[in-house]
Design an enzyme around this catalytic site. Structure first.
Site, PDB file in Angstrom:
ATOM      1  N   CYS A 114      18.948   0.411  11.504  1.00  0.00           N
ATOM      2  CA  CYS A 114      20.246   0.403  10.833  1.00  0.00           C
ATOM      3  C   CYS A 114      20.859  -0.964  11.033  1.00  0.00           C
ATOM      4  O   CYS A 114      20.657  -1.593  12.070  1.00  0.00           O
ATOM      5  CB  CYS A 114      21.175   1.430  11.455  1.00  0.00           C
ATOM      6  SG  CYS A 114      20.666   3.105  11.163  1.00  0.00           S
ATOM      7  N   GLU A 155      14.243  -0.700   7.560  1.00  0.00           N
ATOM      8  CA  GLU A 155      13.921   0.690   7.252  1.00  0.00           C
ATOM      9  C   GLU A 155      14.587   1.090   5.944  1.00  0.00           C
ATOM     10  O   GLU A 155      15.670   0.628   5.612  1.00  0.00           O
ATOM     11  CB  GLU A 155      14.415   1.569   8.405  1.00  0.00           C
ATOM     12  CG  GLU A 155      13.955   2.998   8.323  1.00  0.00           C
ATOM     13  CD  GLU A 155      14.428   3.823   9.509  1.00  0.00           C
ATOM     14  OE1 GLU A 155      14.546   3.264  10.610  1.00  0.00           O
ATOM     15  OE2 GLU A 155      14.686   5.022   9.324  1.00  0.00           O
TER      16      GLU A 155
END
Lengths: 546, 830
Positions: A402, A436
């Site tokens: 994140c 990601e």
């Protein structure tokens, strides 16, 4: 019952309805984008509607007053879309988690009564009930903007709604709690319906349809009944259970329910900033009703009042994130925090970050992650500016899980700094990496911008060697920058640099690109200085489990 | 257009892409349509979000303008940054440390209550303050304890009193306040916490439950691999621990035996005192009886999978070299009287498959009791072990599944130089004679010359009282410092002390000419004897014959030797001179004349014949026992020699290469003497296959090297290689090879004679144990050199293993052969 003054007919705006809603755009002009009603609450004197603007990011969702609704263009939830929007019956529903029910259906285990599922027993009975009711109801289901008959049809539909409702007992209870805190009204309004599907998008009936289909048919052919046109995420919807264990993001929105689709925190005070959260975050539920949630600027502890914060500050002597500083240049520092060793801080950070990251999941603990917190120093301490998390061991070449720049610091180059730092770490590790997925919109723009500038920087610096055209392979770019090959290609493509010319691929730099790049680089003052990085990668595979 | 008719190839990430400026390619647009062939990469966003209005607007704006314009940014909810009370809330006195901040683990968890006082609490505390002593922090502490003390159920007042340290009055007040507040609190808990997962799994879907434990561990490949590795480690640990247990048990048993021995000894002494046996006649009698019945030590066989605990044999040998005196002392101390001393190494020999030498008891290197002097040499510490174990990676390692027998001393018995009483022939050629060496040039006194493994010539020296006289006998005008001051030289000291054992051996002394008996008289008499050729005095004749050429050669040879000498791990004083004098190969070669050589060949032929004969007989146990002495010497000498030879071989292997071309000249000259040897070699496949890995590696170069120096056809060539193809492939099997083949013949035939027990150890000890040691004693640099000069080691081992493969009809030999192969492979690895 709310009667719209300008509406001739008696229409109740319920969850799932769509209608144009007034909002101000960035130029402060009025616009009326189509919006979906996600929730309705009544506070003394008036009703409030939680709207999601179709084709706008969720972060712009908001509570609006009735006068901003354009009732003339009201669309009811699509047809049999079943829309069991509301729960007319008191909350005596069986408390079997819907997921489990559906799972058991999928597994063709509906008759199985495992002890843990004792409470799911009533399911078949209710199913039967709902079948009859729903079939009855479906012919009468209101079509969009069908004026009357709503009462009756809704009434008939509600029972079915009960079953298709995707609430877990827990969330429902929570929700009731929440609802009881935020509404005055009785049972009829109490529950925010699950309805409009877990998909926030236009085809909102999709999931419900699927759920219903499951109920009407033998579960063993569940997959057959996936509504066509649903994207693949929904096809995995049939297996809810827990999200995958790796990574930090959910690409699978099956875990979205109405609760997580709505912001639950009004305002967060962090240091000198007041932040308006963009998304749901699972802070303790009793804190979600507060007008302001206070966070300690350094340890990120959540506190219910300013008084508590003051008290806390007498005890908390942190003046920087509780990790090792691995980078410092000027006032910018980076701290590395181990999600296993520093659980409290990591969790607090995640809770805060979740307010601004839609896809972030906090389902699992923080153990497998490292957190790199970027701070800016002043005389009060090292203030958090943003952070990114990173899996200690990524099976998929992720170098960022994140990544977030806190809103007050956005659009000032910090995001790119964070990204650059993440790639510097990858360079030290000698790996290529990629963030990601899924990326958010802002994430995509930031990354594209970083990739573009990084790659263009290399391409512009290429010198022709002994008269030949300078050339470079994609792999070389990838190695120099630690940007994963696929990202290099997609950037080249996005910049339209790859051309097929006379039997081979070439890279072409147009004047626009060159000028644009030069302008952008002039504005990019904040850079990571690799010399200031003091980082030794650890081999986490040798350290047991995280 | 034809340009469009083909599909563009896929983009190759490894292919260089030339970089153009658009203005350089005016015709680029014509090719534009093909660009679609470049596959579109996914953005990595969710589809539905990707189509969001603001993003699309921003993207298109970016593409149009190159950079986003301000109005085209994605709107986000606003944030304020002007909290008025911020300055007063946070202290502003933090100085940036100069160093990067490094937190100490666990220093973060200062004991501070998690509970934070709110305004309601504050009023309560202020009210309470009027009545009793309480601070805000104290209050927080109390609430914190109460909160954390209660789970589903509230803490009761009595429990609270246990939980809190304050006085009852205060506790009561706070407790009441707390329970009131808690009841009115909707959340049920005053310290807000993120909702925890419920045990029953009912919270799977609760969005407010976060940070669940990862119950199932991630099964990544890495972790699985990790598990495997740790499992193996655990297995190994268990093995090691159980081995330690075994060892300790054995130690226990050994110590018990020692205690028993002590008691028995005490008893004996007491009995003798009573008898009284002051002249120790009774004792001698008893011992003589005992000698017939050999003590048998049985030691439980430890699973042979263990690798290195059996290396004690080598340790022992090394130890012996290092501390001969000490051992001697010890041994003599054990025998109470001046009985004929038994040679240390040869001491108790015995038979039986699972019978071990008593020295085996020392294999577990524990410094234990005082009567084990050498146990200290390698006391446990691995470092010391490394020092004492020059073999390093070449150390002999037991192979699982193989049975190893104690080395069998019996074969040594029938050598021509062994006295008839020991089962040998007592050949006259091997009587002790006065001998002089070329280098160092001196007379070594009485010695006899015999052929050892690999054709090396060994000098057994005998001690007499006249040694000093013999030293001075040498006609060499330049007195060696060593010889000049014999008594003071440590070298010489060790000589005398060790050779004493030889002399005292009745067998040996019986070979001496009568004149050399200790009581023999003066120098003139001896000289007379010598002159009248009653005593033969071997002197390096070649020196005088070819002073120039041979002198040079010997110097070179000597140089070669001295280069190797430091390579030997053990000090030459203790090792080389201990009992048998092994003459450096180069010197010896120079000493030989053609005549001697032929004589030597005859001996060889004779030896082989005899061995063939003898191997047909069943050996007497008693013979074997008496032959033990000699065998002990022989094997030891071989060790020595092989170590030296290996060293010099490796060092001089470059010279060998140079010689190789000349070797072809030598070959045709067809030294016939070798032929019988090689014939044996060829004929006895079994033996040769076991010998092959042993000898060829170090030995041939040693043999060849000196002879390459003369490089004249007339030069005596005791070393000419066996002219068969295999020998050539093996890097020339020298004369010595033939010899050792002959030696191995013995073992094989013994084997045929159904005496497996005897034969196998010989093969294994010859091949397996000695060779690796020899190599191991060579300095690593020399080994490297060998590798660099392409010594045909690898080939050899290959050939050896092939041999083994093809001759597996002899099942019994397999284990030992396998172990040989193992050793050779280990050498290759270097």
């Amino acid at each position: 019952m709310t009667k719209m003054a300008d509406s001739a007919t008696l229409v109740e705006v319920v969850e799932g309805c769509r209608l144009p809603v007034l909002r101000k755009n960035q130029e402060n002009e009025d616009e009326w984008p189509l919006a979906e009603i996600l929730s309705v609450k009544e506070i003394p004197g008036r009703k409030l509607y939680y709207v999601h603007y179709i084709d706008f990011n969720k972060r712009l969702d908001e509570w609006v007053t009735p006068d901003r609704l354009d009732m003339k263009k009201l669309q009811f939830p699509k047809k049999e879309a079943k829309t069991p929007t509301k729960n007319g019956l008191p909350g005596s529903r069986p408390s079997s988690p819907e997921r489990e029910v559906r799972k058991s259906l999928d597994l063709n285990l509906q008759s199985a009564t495992a002890p843990s599922r004792g409470k799911t027993l009533p399911t078949p009975k209710r199913k039967a009930e709902s079948v009859s009711l729903a079939t009855q109801a479906s012919p009468a289901t209101p079509v969009p903007s069908l004026p009357s008959s709503t009462e009756a049809s809704q009434a008939s539909v509600y029972p079915a709604a009960r079953d298709t409702n995707t609430f877990t007992p827990k969330s429902r209870d929570d929700h009731e709690q929440l609802a009881s805190l935020t509404t005055q009204n009785g049972t009829a309004r109490r529950l925010i319906p699950s309805q409009p599907g877990r998909k926030r998008k236009a085809n909102c009936g999709g999931t419900d349809e699927m759920v219903k289909v499951f109920q009407y048919n033998s579960p063993r052919c569940a997959s057959v009944f996936l509504p066509p046109g649903e994207d693949s995420q929904d096809s995995s919807d049939g297996i809810p259970s827990a999200p995958r264990m790796t990574g930090s993001l959910v690409s699978d929105r099956s875990h979205d329910d109405i609760v997580t689709r709505m912001k639950n925190i009004d305002c967060i005070e962090l240091g000198r900033h007041r932040l308006k959260p963009w998304y749901f975050s699972p802070y303790p539920q009793e804190l979600t009703t507060l007008p302001i949630l206070y966070l300690c600027e350094f340890c990120l502890k959540y506190l219910k009042s300013l008084k508590c914060l003051q008290r806390h500050l007498t005890k908390c002597n942190l003046r920087h994130p509780p990790g090792n500083e691995i980078y410092r240049k000027g006032t910018i520092s980076f701290f590395e925090i181990d999600g296993r060793k520093n659980k409290t801080y990591s969790q607090n950070l995640c809770l805060l970050a979740k307010c601004f990251l839609d896809h972030k999941t906090l389902y699992y603990d923080t153990d497998p992650f490292l957190f790199y917190v970027m701070t800016e120093y002043d005389s009060k301490g090292f203030h958090i500016v943003g952070y990114f998390s990173k899996e200690k061991e990524s099976t998929e070449d992720y170098n960022v899980a994140c990544i977030l720049t806190l809103p007050p610091y956005q659009r000032r180059g910090y995001g790119k700094l964070l990204i650059e730092f993440s790639y510097e770490l990858s360079k030290v590790e000698g790996k290529t990496g990629t963030p990601e997925k899924p990326l958010s919109d802002l994430g995509l723009l930031s990354y594209r911008s970083y990739w573009s500038q990084t790659i263009l920087e290399i391409l512009m610096d290429l010198k022709p060697d002994n008269g030949e055209r300078p050339q470079i392979t994609i792999n070389e770019i990838s190695e120099i920058t630690s940007v994963k090959k696929e990202d290099v290609i997609s950037t080249l493509q996005y910049l339209n640099l790859i051309n097929y010319y006379k039997g081979q691929y070439i890279l072409t730099l147009s004047e626009d690109i060159v000028e644009g790049h030069e302008r952008a680089m002039q504005k990019r003052h904040l850079r990571i200085d690799p010399k200031c990085l003091h980082f030794t990668p650890k081999d986490w595979s040798k350290r047991g489990k995280w | 257009m034809s340009k469009l008719s083909f599909r563009a190839r896929a983009l190759d990430a490894a292919k260089p892409l030339p970089v153009f400026r658009c203005e350089d390619l005016p015709d680029l647009h014509e090719y534009a349509s093909i660009n679609r062939a470049v596959p579109q990469m996914p953005t990595g966003m969710e589809k539905e979000e990707e189509s969001e209005h603001h993003l699309q607007r921003a993207i298109s704006a970016q593409q149009v303008y190159g950079e986003k314009r301000d109005t085209m940014v994605i709107p986000v909810p606003e944030a304020e940054s002007n909290i008025a009370y911020y300055e007063s809330l946070y202290p502003g006195d933090f100085k940036m440390p100069k160093q990067l901040i490094h937190i100490q683990p666990f220093c973060l968890d200062a004991e501070q209550p998690d509970y934070d006082l709110d305004s309601e609490d504050e009023t309560f505390v202020n009210k309470l303050k009027k009545k009793m002593e309480i601070t805000a922090l104290q209050f927080e502490e109390m609430i914190d304890r109460l909160e954390k003390g209660s789970g589903q159920q509230l803490v009761s007042l009595t429990e609270a009193k246990l939980l809190l340290k304050e006085d009852d009055e205060l506790i009561k007040e706070v407790f009441e306040y707390w329970s009131r507040k808690r009841k009115s609190c909707k959340a049920g808990c005053l310290i807000p916490n993120v909702k925890q997962e419920k045990r029953d799994g009912s919270s799977t879907n609760d969005p407010y439950v976060a940070f669940r434990r990862r119950t199932e561990k991630m099964q990544t490949r890495k972790n699985r691999k990790n598990d495997e590795a740790s499992y193996e480690k655990m297995l190994k640990l268990r093995r090691d621990l159980s081995r330690a247990v075994t060892i300790l048990e054995m130690i226990k048993r050994r110590e018990k035996s020692k205690r028993e021995l002590l008691h028995l000894t005490l008893e004996i002494v007491e009995k003798r005192n009573v008898m009284p046996d002051y002249g120790s006649e009774v004792m001698a009698e008893a011992l003589a009886q005992c000698a017939l019945v050999k003590p048998v030590y049985t030691i439980p066989i430890i699973p042979p999978s263990s690798n290195n605990q059996y290396r004690h044999q080598e340790h022992l040998d090394i130890k012996d070299y290092k501390k001969p005196e000490k051992m001697e002392v010890v041994r003599t101390k054990r025998k109470y009287e001046k009985k004929p001393k038994i040679q240390p190494l040869a001491a108790p020999q015995h038979l039986g498959p699972s019978v071990f030498n008593p020295k085996d008891l020392n294999q577990y290197d524990f410094p234990s009791s005082d009567d084990e002097p050498f146990s200290q040499i390698h006391s446990g510490s691995s470092e010391a072990e490394e020092e004492n174990d020059p073999d390093g990676c070449y150390a002999f390692r037991r192979k699982a599944g193989c049975q190893y027998y104690a080395s069998c001393p019996d074969q040594g018995g029938d050598w021509p130089w062994v006295s008839p009483s020991d089962g040998g022939q007592g050949d006259l050629r091997f009587r002790y004679c006065l001998t002089s060496l070329t280098v160092p040039r001196r007379c070594v006194g009485l010695a006899r010359r015999r052929t050892g493994r690999g054709g090396r010539v060994l000098l057994d020296r005998a001690h007499t009282d006249l040694d000093g006289v013999f030293q001075s006998l040498d006609s060499d005008p330049e007195p060696e410092p060593l010889a000049a001051s014999p008594p003071s030289s440590p070298l010489r000291n060790s000589n005398t002390s060790t050779s004493e054992t030889n002399t005292s051996d009745p067998n040996c002394s019986s070979h001496l000419p009568p004149a050399t008996s200790p009581s023999s008289d003066d120098l003139s008499r001896i000289l007379l004897n010598i002159k009248s050729c009653r005593w033969r005095h071997f002197r390096p004749r070649t020196l005088s014959q070819h002073p120039s050429g041979e002198g040079k050669t010997s110097r070179r040879g000597l140089r070669g030797f001295s280069r190797t000498a430091p390579g030997l791990a053990r000090p030459p004083a203790g090792g080389i001179h201990s009992q048998n004098r092994t003459v450096p190969a180069p010197t010896r070669v120079n000493v030989l004349t053609v005549e001697q050589y032929q004589q030597h060949q005859e001996q060889l032929a004779l030896m082989q014949k005899q061995q063939l004969e003898q191997s047909q007989q069943q050996w007497q146990v008693s013979d074997a026992a008496s032959a033990a002495n000699t065998q002990g010497l022989v094997s030891k000498t071989l060790d020595q020699a092989s170590a030296q030879f290996a060293a010099s071989a490796l060092v001089s292997s470059d010279q060998l290469l140079a010689f190789k071309s000349k070797e072809e000249l030598v070959l045709p000259s067809g030294v016939n003497g070798v032929l019988p040897g090689s014939g044996v070699f060829k004929g006895l496949h079994l033996s040769s296959s076991s010998v092959v890995p042993t000898t060829p590696n170090p030995a041939p170069p040693v043999f060849l090297q000196p002879s390459s120096k003369p490089a004249t056809p007339s030069a005596p060539t005791p070393l000419s290689p066996g002219p068969n193809a295999r020998a050539a492939a093996l890097g020339v099997l020298g004369h010595g090879t033939a010899n050792s083949a002959a030696a191995a013949t013995t073992t094989t035939q013994v084997l045929i004679g159904n005496n497996i027990r005897l034969s196998v150890p010989a093969a294994s000890s010859l091949a397996g144990r000695h060779l690796p040691r020899a190599l191991g004693s060579v300095p690593p640099s020399a080994l490297k050199l060998a590798a660099a000069t392409n010594l045909p080691m690898a080939k050899v081992s290959g050939a050896a293993s092939m041999d083994i493969g093809s001759r597996d009809t002899h099942e019994q030999d397999k284990p030992s052969l396998n172990s040989l192969a193992d050793n050779t492979v280990a050498m290759e690895v270097t």
